[in-house]
Design a protein around this motif. Sequence first.
Motif, PDB file in Angstrom:
ATOM      1  N   ILE A  38      -1.023  29.164  25.372  1.00  0.00           N
ATOM      2  CA  ILE A  38      -1.416  27.857  24.860  1.00  0.00           C
ATOM      3  C   ILE A  38      -0.231  27.114  24.237  1.00  0.00           C
ATOM      4  N   ASP A  39       0.680  27.829  23.600  1.00  0.00           N
ATOM      5  CA  ASP A  39       1.812  27.168  22.956  1.00  0.00           C
ATOM      6  C   ASP A  39       2.687  26.439  23.968  1.00  0.00           C
ATOM      7  N   ARG A  40       2.773  26.964  25.177  1.00  0.00           N
ATOM      8  CA  ARG A  40       3.549  26.302  26.231  1.00  0.00           C
ATOM      9  C   ARG A  40       2.767  25.150  26.859  1.00  0.00           C
ATOM     10  N   TYR A  41       1.438  25.192  26.761  1.00  0.00           N
ATOM     11  CA  TYR A  41       0.591  24.149  27.349  1.00  0.00           C
ATOM     12  C   TYR A  41       0.462  22.925  26.441  1.00  0.00           C
ATOM     13  N   LEU A  42       0.646  23.130  25.143  1.00  0.00           N
ATOM     14  CA  LEU A  42       0.517  22.027  24.184  1.00  0.00           C
ATOM     15  C   LEU A  42       1.486  20.902  24.500  1.00  0.00           C
ATOM     16  N   GLY A  43       1.157  19.719  24.009  1.00  0.00           N
ATOM     17  CA  GLY A  43       2.016  18.567  24.204  1.00  0.00           C
ATOM     18  C   GLY A  43       1.381  17.541  25.122  1.00  0.00           C
ATOM     19  N   LYS A  44       2.202  16.657  25.639  1.00  0.00           N
ATOM     20  CA  LYS A  44       1.717  15.517  26.421  1.00  0.00           C
ATOM     21  C   LYS A  44       1.740  15.821  27.920  1.00  0.00           C
ATOM     22  N   TRP A  45       0.636  15.444  28.583  1.00  0.00           N
ATOM     23  CA  TRP A  45       0.495  15.545  30.032  1.00  0.00           C
ATOM     24  C   TRP A  45       0.128  14.174  30.580  1.00  0.00           C
ATOM     25  N   TYR A  46       0.691  13.833  31.739  1.00  0.00           N
ATOM     26  CA  TYR A  46       0.330  12.610  32.447  1.00  0.00           C
ATOM     27  C   TYR A  46      -0.686  12.960  33.524  1.00  0.00           C
ATOM     28  N   GLU A  47      -1.713  12.147  33.617  1.00  0.00           N
ATOM     29  CA  GLU A  47      -2.696  12.341  34.669  1.00  0.00           C
ATOM     30  C   GLU A  47      -2.131  11.767  35.972  1.00  0.00           C
ATOM     31  N   SER A  60      -5.614   3.146  33.794  1.00  0.00           N
ATOM     32  CA  SER A  60      -4.298   3.516  34.297  1.00  0.00           C
ATOM     33  C   SER A  60      -3.535   4.120  33.119  1.00  0.00           C
ATOM     34  N   GLN A  61      -2.352   4.633  33.387  1.00  0.00           N
ATOM     35  CA  GLN A  61      -1.481   5.184  32.342  1.00  0.00           C
ATOM     36  C   GLN A  61      -2.208   6.229  31.487  1.00  0.00           C
ATOM     37  N   VAL A  62      -3.005   7.055  32.132  1.00  0.00           N
ATOM     38  CA  VAL A  62      -3.805   8.044  31.408  1.00  0.00           C
ATOM     39  C   VAL A  62      -2.935   9.241  31.022  1.00  0.00           C
ATOM     40  N   THR A  63      -3.058   9.638  29.754  1.00  0.00           N
ATOM     41  CA  THR A  63      -2.377  10.828  29.256  1.00  0.00           C
ATOM     42  C   THR A  63      -3.363  11.677  28.466  1.00  0.00           C
ATOM     43  N   ALA A  64      -3.029  12.944  28.369  1.00  0.00           N
ATOM     44  CA  ALA A  64      -3.768  13.879  27.521  1.00  0.00           C
ATOM     45  C   ALA A  64      -2.732  14.603  26.674  1.00  0.00           C
ATOM     46  N   THR A  65      -2.951  14.619  25.368  1.00  0.00           N
ATOM     47  CA  THR A  65      -2.036  15.300  24.463  1.00  0.00           C
ATOM     48  C   THR A  65      -2.811  16.367  23.706  1.00  0.00           C
ATOM     49  N   TYR A  66      -2.266  17.581  23.701  1.00  0.00           N
ATOM     50  CA  TYR A  66      -2.915  18.730  23.085  1.00  0.00           C
ATOM     51  C   TYR A  66      -2.055  19.248  21.943  1.00  0.00           C
ATOM     52  N   TYR A 127       5.220  25.519  33.224  1.00  0.00           N
ATOM     53  CA  TYR A 127       4.213  24.693  32.536  1.00  0.00           C
ATOM     54  C   TYR A 127       4.534  23.197  32.663  1.00  0.00           C
ATOM     55  N   GLN A 128       4.872  22.782  33.885  1.00  0.00           N
ATOM     56  CA  GLN A 128       5.176  21.375  34.158  1.00  0.00           C
ATOM     57  C   GLN A 128       4.070  20.690  34.952  1.00  0.00           C
ATOM     58  N   TYR A 129       3.289  21.449  35.716  1.00  0.00           N
ATOM     59  CA  TYR A 129       2.241  20.907  36.573  1.00  0.00           C
ATOM     60  C   TYR A 129       0.998  21.760  36.448  1.00  0.00           C
ATOM     61  N   ALA A 130      -0.161  21.110  36.380  1.00  0.00           N
ATOM     62  CA  ALA A 130      -1.409  21.846  36.208  1.00  0.00           C
ATOM     63  C   ALA A 130      -2.510  21.253  37.083  1.00  0.00           C
ATOM     64  N   LEU A 131      -3.375  22.126  37.577  1.00  0.00           N
ATOM     65  CA  LEU A 131      -4.593  21.734  38.269  1.00  0.00           C
ATOM     66  C   LEU A 131      -5.747  22.236  37.417  1.00  0.00           C
ATOM     67  N   ILE A 142      -5.286  16.536  38.256  1.00  0.00           N
ATOM     68  CA  ILE A 142      -3.931  17.017  38.505  1.00  0.00           C
ATOM     69  C   ILE A 142      -3.078  16.405  37.404  1.00  0.00           C
ATOM     70  N   LEU A 143      -2.353  17.254  36.681  1.00  0.00           N
ATOM     71  CA  LEU A 143      -1.561  16.822  35.523  1.00  0.00           C
ATOM     72  C   LEU A 143      -0.093  17.181  35.710  1.00  0.00           C
ATOM     73  N   SER A 144       0.773  16.423  35.046  1.00  0.00           N
ATOM     74  CA  SER A 144       2.204  16.674  35.102  1.00  0.00           C
ATOM     75  C   SER A 144       2.833  16.283  33.770  1.00  0.00           C
ATOM     76  N   ARG A 145       3.923  16.927  33.441  1.00  0.00           N
ATOM     77  CA  ARG A 145       4.672  16.554  32.235  1.00  0.00           C
ATOM     78  C   ARG A 145       5.434  15.244  32.448  1.00  0.00           C
ATOM     79  N   GLU A 146       5.653  14.887  33.695  1.00  0.00           N
ATOM     80  CA  GLU A 146       6.323  13.632  34.060  1.00  0.00           C
ATOM     81  C   GLU A 146       5.298  12.704  34.701  1.00  0.00           C
ATOM     82  N   LYS A 147       5.683  11.476  34.962  1.00  0.00           N
ATOM     83  CA  LYS A 147       4.765  10.492  35.528  1.00  0.00           C
ATOM     84  C   LYS A 147       4.543  10.658  37.029  1.00  0.00           C
TER      85      LYS A 147
END
Length: 177
Positions: A38-47, A60-66, A127-131, A142-147
């Motif tokens: 979880i510590d590596r998953y925390l932070g900002k993700w771009y949808e 648009s410009q959707v983000t999720a921050t944990y 921990y840069q890309y997640a499904l 589908i999430l990414s640390r980048e846009k």
Amino acid sequence: MDKKKSLLLLATTAAVTLAYNALKPVKSKVKVVEPFDIDRYLGKWYEIARLDFKWEKGLSQVTATYNKNDDGSIAVNNQGFLDHKNKWKQSIGKAKFKDSPKKGALKVSFFGPFYSGYHIVKLDHNYQYALVFGDNLDYMWILSREKNIPDEVKLAYLEYARKSGFAIENLVWTQQD
């Protein structure tokens, strides 16, 4: 509202929730990322993409921050830009592990005691890309640390989602400015 009406409203809500859960297209026994950190998953993700639903329509410009809460739960801050109203929309919630913190299986709530599944089914080793799948075939991200996301990762995640029964042709590709 008097006590009788409150109880009736609560009972009706419970009945509707049970009926929905009984009738929705269920994904049973989703295989999640394990081991999960979880510590590596925390932070900002771009949808990058989503199966659209009411809360995210038109965003648009959707983000999720944990972030971690003091009680061990995870603070969830989802936000996006509502284009047709030219304003930001935000939803604050919290997530808890379904079982072990070493598994990418969480439950998330934005509405008090009601939780939904948040299953991290694919995650690269950095921990840069997640499904992420929800509890049923209506929810997928589908999430990414980048846009953006590399084509090979995107294609692999799409194929996995398709094989898992998701209607990938209905994905909304999130505009990230």
